[in-house]
Design an enzyme around this catalytic site. Structure first.
Site, mmCIF file in Angstrom:
data_model
loop_
_atom_site.group_PDB
_atom_site.id
_atom_site.type_symbol
_atom_site.label_atom_id
_atom_site.label_comp_id
_atom_site.label_asym_id
_atom_site.label_seq_id
_atom_site.Cartn_x
_atom_site.Cartn_y
_atom_site.Cartn_z
ATOM 1 N N LYS A 136 0.844 -1.200 0.000
ATOM 2 C CA LYS A 136 0.000 0.000 0.000
ATOM 3 C C LYS A 136 0.876 1.245 0.000
ATOM 4 O O LYS A 136 2.050 1.198 0.415
ATOM 5 C CB LYS A 136 -0.946 0.021 1.219
ATOM 6 C CG LYS A 136 -0.267 0.108 2.600
ATOM 7 C CD LYS A 136 0.027 1.512 3.084
ATOM 8 C CE LYS A 136 0.717 1.522 4.449
ATOM 9 N NZ LYS A 136 1.698 2.529 4.688
ATOM 10 N N ASP A 170 -2.330 -2.040 10.375
ATOM 11 C CA ASP A 170 -2.514 -1.951 8.922
ATOM 12 C C ASP A 170 -3.117 -3.227 8.323
ATOM 13 O O ASP A 170 -3.462 -3.257 7.147
ATOM 14 C CB ASP A 170 -1.163 -1.725 8.217
ATOM 15 C CG ASP A 170 -0.711 -0.278 8.269
ATOM 16 O OD1 ASP A 170 -1.546 0.592 8.590
ATOM 17 O OD2 ASP A 170 0.469 -0.016 7.979
ATOM 18 N N ALA A 202 9.656 -0.184 4.857
ATOM 19 C CA ALA A 202 9.749 0.885 3.864
ATOM 20 C C ALA A 202 8.505 1.761 3.804
ATOM 21 O O ALA A 202 8.375 2.601 2.923
ATOM 22 C CB ALA A 202 9.998 0.261 2.487
ATOM 23 N N PRO A 226 9.801 -4.051 -0.608
ATOM 24 C CA PRO A 226 10.906 -3.671 0.277
ATOM 25 C C PRO A 226 10.487 -3.692 1.756
ATOM 26 O O PRO A 226 9.342 -3.371 2.073
ATOM 27 C CB PRO A 226 11.238 -2.251 -0.189
ATOM 28 C CG PRO A 226 10.752 -2.165 -1.591
ATOM 29 C CD PRO A 226 9.550 -3.058 -1.668
ATOM 30 N N VAL A 227 11.433 -4.078 2.602
ATOM 31 C CA VAL A 227 11.141 -4.284 4.028
ATOM 32 C C VAL A 227 11.303 -2.978 4.811
ATOM 33 O O VAL A 227 12.220 -2.199 4.550
ATOM 34 C CB VAL A 227 12.107 -5.360 4.596
ATOM 35 C CG1 VAL A 227 11.793 -5.658 6.055
ATOM 36 C CG2 VAL A 227 12.039 -6.629 3.768
HETATM 37 P P1 ATP Z 1 4.003 -0.265 7.868
HETATM 38 O O1 ATP Z 1 3.895 0.503 6.572
HETATM 39 O O2 ATP Z 1 2.817 -1.204 8.124
HETATM 40 O O3 ATP Z 1 4.344 0.560 9.070
HETATM 41 P P2 ATP Z 1 6.499 -1.174 6.845
HETATM 42 O O4 ATP Z 1 6.148 -1.419 5.429
HETATM 43 O O5 ATP Z 1 7.193 0.119 7.142
HETATM 44 O O6 ATP Z 1 5.204 -1.291 7.731
HETATM 45 P P3 ATP Z 1 7.343 -3.883 7.110
HETATM 46 O O7 ATP Z 1 7.970 -4.235 5.797
HETATM 47 O O8 ATP Z 1 5.998 -4.427 7.409
HETATM 48 O O9 ATP Z 1 7.388 -2.316 7.348
HETATM 49 O O10 ATP Z 1 8.399 -4.311 8.246
HETATM 50 C C1 ATP Z 1 8.239 -3.874 9.579
HETATM 51 C C2 ATP Z 1 8.947 -4.863 10.500
HETATM 52 O O11 ATP Z 1 8.206 -6.085 10.513
HETATM 53 C C3 ATP Z 1 10.361 -5.178 10.072
HETATM 54 O O12 ATP Z 1 11.231 -4.958 11.146
HETATM 55 C C4 ATP Z 1 10.325 -6.649 9.706
HETATM 56 O O13 ATP Z 1 11.472 -7.325 10.103
HETATM 57 C C5 ATP Z 1 9.097 -7.193 10.456
HETATM 58 N N1 ATP Z 1 8.389 -8.275 9.720
HETATM 59 C C6 ATP Z 1 7.836 -9.366 10.243
HETATM 60 N N2 ATP Z 1 7.269 -10.131 9.323
HETATM 61 C C7 ATP Z 1 7.439 -9.525 8.151
HETATM 62 C C8 ATP Z 1 7.074 -9.827 6.815
HETATM 63 N N3 ATP Z 1 6.397 -10.935 6.486
HETATM 64 N N4 ATP Z 1 7.400 -8.937 5.857
HETATM 65 C C9 ATP Z 1 8.053 -7.789 6.171
HETATM 66 N N5 ATP Z 1 8.429 -7.460 7.432
HETATM 67 C C10 ATP Z 1 8.142 -8.326 8.418
#
Ligand code: ATP
Length: 313
Positions: A30, A161, A122, A119-120
């Site tokens: 998203k 989320d 992100a 991307p993680v």
């Molecule tokens: P949001 O936008 O919901 O705040 P994000 O996109 O910024 O989240 P994510 O990619 O969901 O961040 O990662 C947030 C944390 O969740 C990371 O520290 C990651 O290690 C952990 N995590 C646990 N499971 C997952 C997964 N399946 N995919 C990604 N991150 C994960």
């Protein structure tokens, strides 16, 4: 002897999977069209107002029935940031499977293979969307007949989320992000997504924001109205993220990416969620590709994608 036993176990799982139906399900990322923080709550969370939008960029989940337990595998070949991804029971996909098993008192087990592309850490809800996809997928695989509301409630136990990721499309999210109001599906908009190096932990972003609040806020009511009228021009003018200001102070690259996209012809550009991803809305797909090309060899990850409508559950 131990080695032999392990090999036997692996063979058994492989044979089980060969016989089992493998269900493939997409977990869309998203972006935030708006992000507003209304205040801090007594439970430590923040009251927010977010306009959330699904995009085509997605992870893939493959699920299959097994005799018992949860078997979790992850393929991270296509994703940067894999080193901070948990591979054990703290992965959000695994947690979602456990929540469904407990709620539905499932006797059977589930095999989950997650192929990461989003991307993680992100600002793209990568983990939340994987959790939502497991809930949706298990509902289908085990014919659990969970309503969308039940799936959202289960998702809210995992993260704020997750309910949005169960329904997808375009929504206003309030409360701590889990109270959803569906908005009309926007016509598909071409999106350029830039992921600069590094990750921003959501907790850091909120803490920093508490000490340095934004004097400006999005006009959430106006953007919701524009969405419901399919007025994409107004939508592009009204996108706003209160978190961008604090994130840019620590990561100036966010502003550089934003400016570069606007100079290259994006109609609008903004940081998504708590960052550091930045998205640009392009006039059409060709423009999106041209904007993306300006980021070649600049050490950032670039995706050309598009907004997508609600998910059929
Ligand atoms: P949001 O936008 O919901 O705040 P994000 O996109 O910024 O989240 P994510 O990619 O969901 O961040 O990662 C947030 C944390 O969740 C990371 O520290 C990651 O290690 C952990 N995590 C646990 N499971 C997952 C997964 N399946 N995919 C990604 N991150 C994960």
């Amino acid at each position: 002897m131990q080695v032999f036993e392990n090999r036997v176990k692996i063979e058994v799982i492989k044979i089980e999977l060969r016989c089992a139906e493998l269900l493939t399900i997409s977990a869309n990322a998203k972006i935030n069209l708006t992000l507003d923080i209304l205040g801090k709550r007594e439970d430590g969370y923040h009251d927010v107002e977010l306009v959330l939008q699904s995009i085509a960029l997605a992870d893939t989940l493959e699920l299959a029935k097994i005799d018992s337990g949860i078997k979790f595998e992850m393929n991270t070949d296509e994703v940067v940031g894999a080193e901070i991804l948990p591979t054990d029971d703290s992965n959000l996909a695994y947690q979602a499977a456990r929540v469904v098993q407990e709620y539905c008192k499932l006797k059977e087990g589930v095999f989950i293979r997650l192929t990461k592309k989003i991307p993680v850490a992100a600002g793209l809800a990568g983990g939340s969307t994987d959790a939502a996809a497991v809930i949706r997928g298990m509902n289908r695989l085990f014919n659990l007949r969970l309503t969308t509301e039940e799936m959202c409630n289960l998702g809210a136990k995992i993260g704020s989320d997750v309910p949005f990721c169960v329904v997808g499309g375009t929504c206003l999210a309030s409360g701590r992000g889990e109270v959803l109001t569906r908005l009309a599906d926007l016509p598909s908009l071409p999106i350029v997504l830039i992921k600069p190096r590094g990750a921003i932990p959501t907790a850091w972003a909120y803490k920093t924001y508490d000490n340095d609040r934004s004097p400006e806020h999005p006009d959430t009511a106006a953007i919701c109205e524009a969405i419901n009228l399919s007025d994409t021009e107004a939508v592009c003018e009204l996108i706003f993220n209160v978190m961008e200001r604090v994130a840019v102070k620590k990561y100036p690259v966010i502003m550089q990416c934003k400016n570069q996209m606007l100079e290259a012809g994006a109609v609008a550009a903004m940081m998504s969620g708590s960052g550091p991803s930045v998205f640009g809305i392009a006039k059409n797909r060709d423009d999106a590709v041209k904007i993306a090309d300006t980021f070649k060899n600049s050490g950032v990850q670039v995706f050309v994608t598009e907004t997508v409508g609600r998910i059929e559950n």
